[in-house]
Motif scaffolding. Structure first.
Motif, short mmCIF file in Angstrom:
data_model
loop_
_atom_site.label_atom_id
_atom_site.label_comp_id
_atom_site.label_asym_id
_atom_site.label_seq_id
_atom_site.Cartn_x
_atom_site.Cartn_y
_atom_site.Cartn_z
N LEU A 125 -7.35 32.28 74.45
CA LEU A 125 -7.78 32.53 73.17
C LEU A 125 -9.32 32.62 72.93
O LEU A 125 -9.94 31.41 72.87
N LYS A 126 -9.90 33.69 72.74
CA LYS A 126 -11.44 33.50 72.42
C LYS A 126 -11.48 34.22 70.88
O LYS A 126 -11.13 35.09 70.45
N CYS A 127 -12.29 33.18 70.11
CA CYS A 127 -12.35 33.63 68.81
C CYS A 127 -14.00 33.66 68.74
O CYS A 127 -14.88 32.66 69.26
N CYS A 128 -14.46 34.48 67.64
CA CYS A 128 -16.05 34.16 67.39
C CYS A 128 -16.21 34.79 65.94
O CYS A 128 -15.17 35.44 65.22
N TYR A 129 -17.05 34.21 65.34
CA TYR A 129 -17.35 34.81 63.90
C TYR A 129 -18.59 35.43 63.87
O TYR A 129 -19.93 35.12 64.69
N SER A 130 -18.82 36.59 63.07
CA SER A 130 -20.20 37.38 62.74
C SER A 130 -20.46 37.11 61.38
O SER A 130 -19.69 37.35 60.61
N ILE A 165 -18.52 35.70 56.72
CA ILE A 165 -18.31 36.03 57.86
C ILE A 165 -17.15 36.89 58.21
O ILE A 165 -16.05 37.02 57.47
N ARG A 166 -17.16 37.50 59.53
CA ARG A 166 -15.94 38.11 59.89
C ARG A 166 -15.43 37.52 61.21
O ARG A 166 -16.34 37.27 61.97
N VAL A 167 -14.32 37.09 61.20
CA VAL A 167 -13.82 36.53 62.52
C VAL A 167 -12.86 37.51 63.17
O VAL A 167 -12.20 38.30 62.76
N SER A 168 -13.10 37.35 64.47
CA SER A 168 -12.22 38.19 65.45
C SER A 168 -11.95 37.35 66.53
O SER A 168 -12.73 36.63 66.98
N CYS A 169 -10.37 37.47 66.86
CA CYS A 169 -10.02 36.61 68.07
C CYS A 169 -9.25 37.89 69.09
O CYS A 169 -8.80 38.52 68.65
N THR A 170 -9.76 37.51 70.51
CA THR A 170 -9.09 38.01 71.26
C THR A 170 -8.06 37.23 72.21
O THR A 170 -8.48 36.00 72.49
N TYR A 171 -7.06 37.82 72.79
CA TYR A 171 -6.06 36.98 73.63
C TYR A 171 -5.95 38.00 74.71
O TYR A 171 -5.51 39.04 74.63
N LYS A 174 -7.43 41.55 74.36
CA LYS A 174 -6.95 42.36 73.35
C LYS A 174 -7.06 41.79 71.86
O LYS A 174 -6.93 40.45 71.86
N GLU A 175 -7.89 42.28 70.95
CA GLU A 175 -8.05 41.77 69.73
C GLU A 175 -6.75 41.49 68.98
O GLU A 175 -5.88 42.72 68.72
#
Ligand SMILES: *[C@@H]1O[C@H](CO)[C@@H](O)[C@H](O)[C@H]1NC(C)=O
Ligand SMILES: *[C@@H]1O[C@H](CO)[C@@H](O)[C@H](O)[C@H]1NC(C)=O
Ligand SMILES: *[C@@H]1O[C@H](CO)[C@@H](O)[C@H](O)[C@H]1NC(C)=O
Ligand SMILES: *[C@@H]1O[C@H](CO)[C@@H](O)[C@H](O)[C@H]1NC(C)=O
Ligand SMILES: *[C@@H]1O[C@H](CO)[C@@H](O)[C@H](O)[C@H]1NC(C)=O
Ligand SMILES: *[C@@H]1O[C@H](CO)[C@@H](O)[C@H](O)[C@H]1NC(C)=O
Ligand SMILES: *[C@@H]1O[C@H](CO)[C@@H](O)[C@H](O)[C@H]1NC(C)=O
Ligand SMILES: *[C@@H]1O[C@H](CO)[C@@H](O)[C@H](O)[C@H]1NC(C)=O
Ligand SMILES: *[C@@H]1O[C@H](CO)[C@@H](O)[C@H](O)[C@H]1NC(C)=O
Length: 653
Positions: A125-130, A165-171, A174-175
């Motif tokens: 699981l990869k999460c990041c915030y912009s 912020i906008r948070v987005s996680c991919t697994y 795939k988002e």
């Protein structure tokens, strides 16, 4: 549309568009609306009407002065009851929980939600915030542009120092999750304000608005909230009368102290102008060393955005609108009529209240004086009965603010702009009166009530006087300089008055001979007069209605794309008592007529003044204020871009 209102049900087309604050349209499945119809099993909570004991002294009137009488009305009057029903609870994101949550300064993962997102291998699981921020729009652009920073990776939690912020996680590439969070970092401009030792001479001002809720509808829909407010010493304006149709003309007087027409002369010359040059009250607070905030939900139709272009420079230190705009645009869901009810897994009104809490908490903890103006439409804009869904949340919100001592040094104003503007209730006399009487509650801190007893006695007395949005503006000016509430200074001001001013601070005595005319309330919106129903077959009513139809056609003159309207049916007519009617003299009297025209089956309500010359020889009519459209105009006026004329135009092209 609320409840079962067969008479006003639009033609049997599948998609019906809706009349909005100001007039744009949106589509909604007509069958969806039906799901809101009356359920008999619903029992309203026992309303508690404090302040109504006074009604007995007033003999059935909320306001009973030389200049104005507003009759008392029962919130559950038999004419109204059939429109009151329990609304269906909406569901956000199909009940999927959010994967992240935020507190004052952190965003963090909710481990319990991982299974809902089918995450089995946490390392994948990869999460990041912009972080993102508002960008100054060009003169041609609307005020909803933002720019994103690059996405920063994080694991369980991360500290945030940005506003949004906008948070987005991919697994597995795939988002699987996207969400938005707002925060209240201390801005450089206000950092120094905290060291201001004179801050106890300053009062914070917190204005919280709930769109389109009449005073009586607040009592019907949100009794818990009303009780909390009463418990913390709120006073309630019983005679607060709106001065224009929708949000804009009723908030401009509060925020700027001008009518819509005066605004056009002063600082908003063209519809494409931005509002930067307007003397918004928060500018005064800003220059006096207060942190300022302005935030609305449903920003796409916001006060300064709906068919308007907002601001160039950010208007306040904290400006939440762009955050709401992009979050609704990207993860808005449970769309109904004009609003997104949810962003991601959260109700939009809840997200706004959370932001307000963060703002108030941050300012209070850092001892920074503030002026905050927040407006919520997503809960209440479209349906008479939906505010009840937020009662618990609003009640908790006010309770928490109070219990955590965050209102110790704060003037709190909880208010609306008007009642519900369409639907079955508007065919009733009471519904039309209610629509003109929005709720306003004001809570002054105890220390203030003690320090300024005369000002407080005045505001108490003024709850039973005719009051307006212009008065709220004067009140906000007063709150900027609390010492001006001292007895001597109030008396000094009173002595300079001639009793004919358009606006008064609520901390000053409002004259008992104030009329709608001296308060700049047009007869169409005035609730003061006593009026009587007259037969729809009465010749004056017929003549008056025909005159309005002619007037509407004249407005549409030169627009070949709009059909000529013909009177089809008169629903209701009322004659208002004419104070200036003197035997043998020329006089005027006001009629309110409700009618339908074809093609398009538009339903309208208008107040018409009839001038009668000496001895009744000559008569002529004049439309007072604007003609209200009280049913949905649908796709009928797609060809029309002028937002006033949209209400009337039936497109034939
Ligand atoms: C906010 O959440 C973070 C991460 O879970 C935690 O470390 C911090 O103590 C929390 N702050 C507050 C004020 O609750
Ligand atoms: C959530 O799970 C992560 C990874 O398994 C763990 O490091 C963290 O402590 C957990 N957080 C909570 C609040 O249980
Ligand atoms: C979990 O994900 C990591 C990173 O993608 C991968 O290296 C690892 O093999 C995965 N473990 C399992 C049991 O699939
Ligand atoms: C997140 O966890 C991974 C694996 O434990 C680690 O390599 C990485 O440095 C962490 N990232 C951050 C931003 O802490
Ligand atoms: C804050 O106060 C200091 C000292 O009074 C002053 O030098 C500085 O310019 C101020 N900063 C701001 C942002 O106003
Ligand atoms: C508020 O500021 C405006 C300028 O934006 C100024 O003209 C006005 O006099 C000020 N009013 C008060 C009460 O300070
Ligand atoms: C707020 O007022 C309450 C009750 O009057 C008092 O107990 C409390 O200490 C005050 N809190 C602050 C932060 O001033
Ligand atoms: C209201 O009463 C005051 C004081 O008696 C008087 O000066 C003023 O002219 C009156 N106003 C109107 C509109 O009659
Ligand atoms: C108005 O006139 C019509 C036709 O003459 C009649 O049917 C109707 O009952 C009248 N309505 C009222 C309220 O008098």
């Amino acid at each position: 549309m609320d409840g079962d209102n067969s008479r006003w049900r639009p033609p049997s087309i599948l998609l019906i568009p809706l009349l909005l604050c100001g007039g744009l349209i949106f589509y909604v499945d007509v069958f969806q609306i039906k799901s809101f119809s009356v359920t008999n099993s619903f029992k309203l909570p026992e309303p508690r009407f404090i302040g109504y004991s006074e009604k007995i002294d007033l003999n059935g009137f909320l306001v009973k002065t030389e200049g104005c009488r507003i009759p008392y009305m029962d919130p559950l009057d038999t004419s109204i009851k059939k429109y009151v029903s329990k609304p269906k609870q909406f569901v956000c994101n199909k009940n999927k929980p959010p994967l992240m949550e935020a507190n004052l300064t952190y965003v963090y993962m909710l481990n319990n939600s991982l299974s809902s997102y089918e995450v089995k291998n946490i390392s994948a699981l990869k999460c990041c915030y912009s972080a993102f921020h508002r960008v100054e729009p060009s003169s041609k652009q609307g005020d909803n542009i933002v720019s994103y920073n690059k996405c920063v990776q994080f694991n369980e939690s991360v500290k945030i120092e940005d506003d949004f912020i906008r948070v987005s996680c991919t697994y597995n590439k795939k988002e699987i999750y996207k969400d938005f969070f707002s925060f209240v970092p201390i801005k450089p401009r206000i950092k120094n304000f905290s060291s201001n030792p004179g801050s106890n001479e300053k009062l914070n001002v917190l204005v919280i608005g709930l769109d389109a809720v009449s005073r009586l509808n607040l009592h019907r829909q949100m009794p818990k909230t009303v009780n909390i407010l009463k418990d913390i010493g709120a006073i309630e304006l019983l005679g607060y009368n709106k001065v224009g149709d929708n949000t804009f003309p009723n908030l401009v007087p509060v925020l700027i102290g001008l009518s819509e027409n005066e605004l056009k002369k002063d600082c908003w010359h063209k519809k494409t102008d931005k509002f930067d040059d307007c003397k918004l009250i928060w500018k005064n607070y800003s220059t006096s060393g207060y942190a300022t905030a302005f935030g609305e939900d449903s920003t796409w139709m916001g006060t300064f955005n709906y068919m308007k272009r907002g601001f160039k420079k950010q208007p306040t230190d904290y400006f939440w609108g762009p955050f709401n705009y992009v979050s609704e645009k990207q993860i808005g869901n449970a769309h109904d009529m004009n609003v997104h009810q949810c962003v991601g897994s959260r109700a939009v009104y809840q997200v706004l209240l959370d932001y307000i809490t963060k703002f108030v908490k941050t300012m209070t903890q850092n001892q920074i004086s503030y002026f905050g103006f927040f407006w919520g439409a997503s809960l209440s804009h479209d349906y008479l009965n939906k505010p009840s869904l937020g009662d618990e949340t609003y009640a908790n919100f006010f309770t928490k603010l109070t219990e955590s001592n965050m209102l110790n040094n704060t003037a709190l104003i909880f208010m609306s702009d008007h009642g519900i503007r369409w639907g079955g209730i508007r065919t009733t006399y009471q519904g039309r009166i209610e629509e003109r009487l929005p709720f306003v509650f004001i809570v002054m801190p105890k220390s203030y009530r003690d320090s300024y007893p005369q000002a407080f006695a005045n505001i108490n007395r003024n709850t039973k006087r005719l009051t307006t949005p212009f008065d709220l503006h004067e009140t906000l000016k007063n709150l900027l300089k609390p010492h001006s509430l001292k007895r001597a200074l109030i008396n000094e001001r009173i002595n300079k008055r001639d009793g004919k001013e358009r606006s008064y601070s609520l901390f000053e005595p409002i004259p008992s001979n104030r009329t709608c005319e001296t308060a700049a309330i047009s007869p169409h919106w005035c609730t003061c007069q006593t009026s009587a129903s007259i037969s729809i077959n009465n010749s004056d009513i017929i003549d008056a209605t025909k005159y309005v139809v002619k007037y509407l056609n004249k407005q549409l003159d030169g627009y070949a794309e709009c059909a000529e309207l013909t009177l089809a049916e008169i629903y209701d007519g009322r004659l208002h008592s004419a104070d200036n009617k003197l035997k043998g003299e020329s006089y005027s009297e006001d009629y309110t007529v409700v009618f339908r025209t074809v093609p398009g089956d538009g339903n309208f309500e208008a107040t018409v003044r009839q001038y009668v010359s000496k001895k009744g020889k000559e008569k002529h009519f004049n439309v007072m204020g604007s003609v209200s459209r009280i049913n949905l105009y649908g796709s009928q006026s797609l060809c029309m871009t002028d937002y006033h004329l949209k209400l009337y135009c039936y497109c034939i092209t």
